[in-house]
Design an enzyme around this catalytic site. Structure first.
Site, short mmCIF file in Angstrom:
data_model
loop_
_atom_site.label_atom_id
_atom_site.label_comp_id
_atom_site.label_asym_id
_atom_site.label_seq_id
_atom_site.Cartn_x
_atom_site.Cartn_y
_atom_site.Cartn_z
CB ALA A 9 42.09 45.10 39.25
CB ALA A 10 41.28 45.61 33.57
N GLY A 11 43.59 43.12 34.06
CA GLY A 11 44.37 42.14 33.29
C GLY A 11 43.77 40.75 33.34
NE ARG A 15 52.26 35.09 32.29
CZ ARG A 15 53.18 35.94 32.73
NH1 ARG A 15 54.37 35.50 33.08
NH2 ARG A 15 52.91 37.23 32.82
CE LYS A 22 47.32 38.96 37.42
NZ LYS A 22 48.56 39.13 36.64
CG ASN A 225 52.63 37.95 36.14
OD1 ASN A 225 51.71 38.74 35.96
ND2 ASN A 225 53.88 38.34 36.31
NE ARG A 439 23.58 2.09 85.81
CZ ARG A 439 24.38 2.40 86.82
NH1 ARG A 439 24.50 1.58 87.85
NH2 ARG A 439 25.03 3.53 86.84
C1 UD1 Z 1 53.92 46.68 33.36
C2 UD1 Z 1 54.76 47.89 32.95
C3 UD1 Z 1 56.22 47.55 33.09
C4 UD1 Z 1 56.52 47.11 34.50
C5 UD1 Z 1 55.63 45.95 34.90
C6 UD1 Z 1 55.82 45.64 36.36
C7 UD1 Z 1 53.50 49.07 31.24
C8 UD1 Z 1 53.35 49.31 29.79
N1 UD1 Z 1 54.45 48.21 31.59
O1 UD1 Z 1 54.19 45.66 32.43
O2 UD1 Z 1 57.02 48.67 32.75
O3 UD1 Z 1 57.88 46.74 34.63
O4 UD1 Z 1 54.26 46.30 34.69
O5 UD1 Z 1 55.11 44.50 36.68
O6 UD1 Z 1 52.80 49.66 32.03
N2 UD1 Z 1 46.16 46.12 33.36
C9 UD1 Z 1 44.89 46.61 33.16
N3 UD1 Z 1 44.46 46.82 31.89
C10 UD1 Z 1 45.24 46.58 30.81
C11 UD1 Z 1 46.54 46.08 31.02
C12 UD1 Z 1 46.98 45.86 32.31
O7 UD1 Z 1 44.14 46.86 34.09
O8 UD1 Z 1 44.77 46.81 29.68
C13 UD1 Z 1 46.64 45.90 34.73
C14 UD1 Z 1 46.92 44.45 35.04
O9 UD1 Z 1 45.78 43.82 35.60
C15 UD1 Z 1 48.05 44.56 36.07
C16 UD1 Z 1 48.76 45.85 35.67
O10 UD1 Z 1 47.85 46.58 34.90
O11 UD1 Z 1 47.55 44.71 37.37
C17 UD1 Z 1 50.03 45.56 34.91
O12 UD1 Z 1 49.71 44.88 33.73
P1 UD1 Z 1 50.68 43.80 33.11
O13 UD1 Z 1 50.09 43.28 31.87
O14 UD1 Z 1 51.09 42.83 34.14
O15 UD1 Z 1 51.91 44.75 32.72
P2 UD1 Z 1 53.32 44.32 32.23
O16 UD1 Z 1 53.25 44.09 30.77
O17 UD1 Z 1 53.85 43.26 33.07
CA CA Z 2 52.91 41.93 35.05
#
Ligand code: UD1
Ligand code: CA
Length: 456
Positions: A9-11, A15, A22, A225, A439
């Protein structure tokens, strides 16, 4: 068998175009991350790790009640890097389940099918067939259909991009092996990231089999996303809830115009719900209840045979059997109605109990009041419960009749079977069985004449 669930959940969620991280955006009024947590917490013998990063403090604070270990990923260097942050908390014998904090609609049933696919010398991967696989990692198989590796979209060749089987990101594998493969991850790829997906090829190289489970519906593994996807999954979720209710014996006049934001704790049969009804929090509804359009019911108990007419707002209230509410009624917290109570239009009830068979049918405010049974409250009655500083109670005993347009200035008690004349301001206790009124005496001035317009 011990399970360790790692929720990523670090992403950043760029977008979403939001100040809010998120995973705190909501579906059915519940944060995305909480959906994923609630799902994994249904697994037995499971310890949950949440990898947080971007806006992490806020995520951690707003979900501090979760029974999970929070692990910070300071820089988002990829999904593999994210899992590396918890490696030292993973036992060799654990089965590790990787989930994404932004994939809210995953089903328990799916995970329960996935986990047993982890066996000696094999790992388990959830995949999905996609009409448009853009953005997903692709599952590369050999001619016998054996999984070889996952290639990310940005690293894929033209031919690999044609593969329609996508990686959901969800997988399960043994702790010992995972830790071993994680320690070997590199980042020489198109995005310069540590890909968790590279673990698949390492496993194959080490002689492991990749057992895949194909998920039936794409929505189940769809990550959020942007806000379009958020609203799409909200509708998917709501339709699923509506289907469950209909299967349980509820008529929904339009399942597309019905929302649940919480849990229905108990639900009877032969309930009819009109359009634009929202159920929030914990709601119980008994048999044969009908709910009119545009009504919101939150954290309340509705007993059997209740009729709720259009446009009511009911919060933290109890409505007894056979009662009739609305249209346009508001039951505020701690309104407790016994059976066969009638609450009519433009009536507000707060922190009050109303006993069996009593009626408040028109334009009234009843607050901090105890009303007995078979009481009739006339139109426009107001309990004046607040002197600007403190609140006081009004007591209206069984069988009392309150005439229209009356103010009851609390603290005050209206005795059993007392009658209050219309238009009264009652400041003192009124005895039982008698008529009390305050009243100004009506007078008529016989010689009075209407003014006439002055001549110029
Ligand atoms: C990832 C997969 C891809 C898959 C897709 C499905 C990898 C390299 N790729 O791609 O094969 O089809 O998910 O949606 O794994 N996150 C972190 N830290 C980070 C990066 C990401 O916690 O440094 C978390 C994000 O918050 C998210 C999840 O990992 O919950 C997926 O990250 P995201 O960047 O969406 O991966 P994709 O590039 O879409
Ligand atoms: Ca994704």
């Amino acid at each position: 068998m011990k399970i360790t669930t790692v929720i990523l959940a670090a992403g950043k969620g760029t977008r979403m175009r939001s100040e809010l991280p998120k995973v705190l955006h909501k579906i059915a009024n519940k944060p995305l991350l909480k959906h994923v947590y609630d799902l994994s917490s249904q697994l037995a013998n499971n310890s949950i790790k949440i990898v947080y990063g971007h806006g992490g403090v806020l995520v951690k604070e707003s979900l501090s009640e979760l029974n999970a270990n929070w692990v910070e990923q300071k820089q988002q260097l990829g999904t593999g890097h994210a899992v590396q942050q918890v490696a030292d908390q993973i036992g060799d014998e654990d089965i590790v389940l990787i989930l994404y904090g932004d994939v809210p609609l995953l089903k328990l049933n799916t995970i329960e099918q996935l986990i047993p696919l982890v066996k000696d010398k094999s790992i388990a991967l959830l995949t999905v067939n996609l009409d448009n696989p853009t953005g997903y990692g692709r599952i590369v198989r050999d001619n016998d259909g054996k999984v070889l590796r996952i290639v990310e979209e940005k690293d894929a060749t033209k031919d690999e991009k044609l593969i329609t089987e996508g990686n959901t990101g969800i997988l399960a594998l043994q702790g010992k092996e995972l830790k071993n493969w994680l320690s070997q991850l590199g980042n020489s790829n198109a995005q310069g990231e540590y890909y968790l997906t590279d673990v698949i090829e390492m496993a194959v190289t080490d002689g492991y089999t990749v057992n895949t489970l194909l998920v039936e519906s794409e929505d189940e593994v769809l990550g959020v996303n942007n806000r379009q996807q958020l609203s799409h999954l909200e509708r998917v979720y709501q339709i699923e809830q509506a289907e469950i209710l209909m299967a349980q014996g509820v008529t929904l006049l339009d399942p597309a115009r019905f929302d649940i934001r919480g849990e229905v704790e108990y639900l009877g049969i032969d309930i009819t719900i009109d359009v634009n009804v929202v159920l929030e929090g914990k709601v119980s509804i008994g048999n044969n209840v009908t709910i009119g359009p545009n009504t919101i019911i939150k954290d309340s108990i509705i007993a059997e045979d209740v009729e709720i007419l259009a446009n009511c707002v009911i919060e933290n209230a109890v409505v007894g059997q056979g009662s009739r509410i609305g249209p346009f009624a508001r039951l505020r917290p701690e309104a407790v109605l016994a059976d066969h109570v009638h609450i009519g239009n433009f009536v507000e009830i707060k922190k009050s109990t109303i006993a069996s068979g009593s009626k408040v049918n028109h334009l009234s405010y009843i607050g901090d009041t105890t009303i007995g049974s078979q009481v009739n409250i006339g139109a426009g009655t107001i309990t004046c419960n607040y002197d600007g500083v403190n609140k006081f109670r009004t007591i209206i005993e069984d069988g009392a009749f309150i005439g229209s347009d009356t103010q009851l200035v609390a603290p005050v008690t209206i005795g059993k079977n007392a009658t209050i004349g219309a238009g009264s301001t009652i400041t003192k206790d009124s005895p039982e069985n008698q008529l009390t009124l305050s009243r100004v005496k009506q007078i008529t001035i016989p010689s009075w004449q209407r003014p006439v317009k002055k001549g110029k």
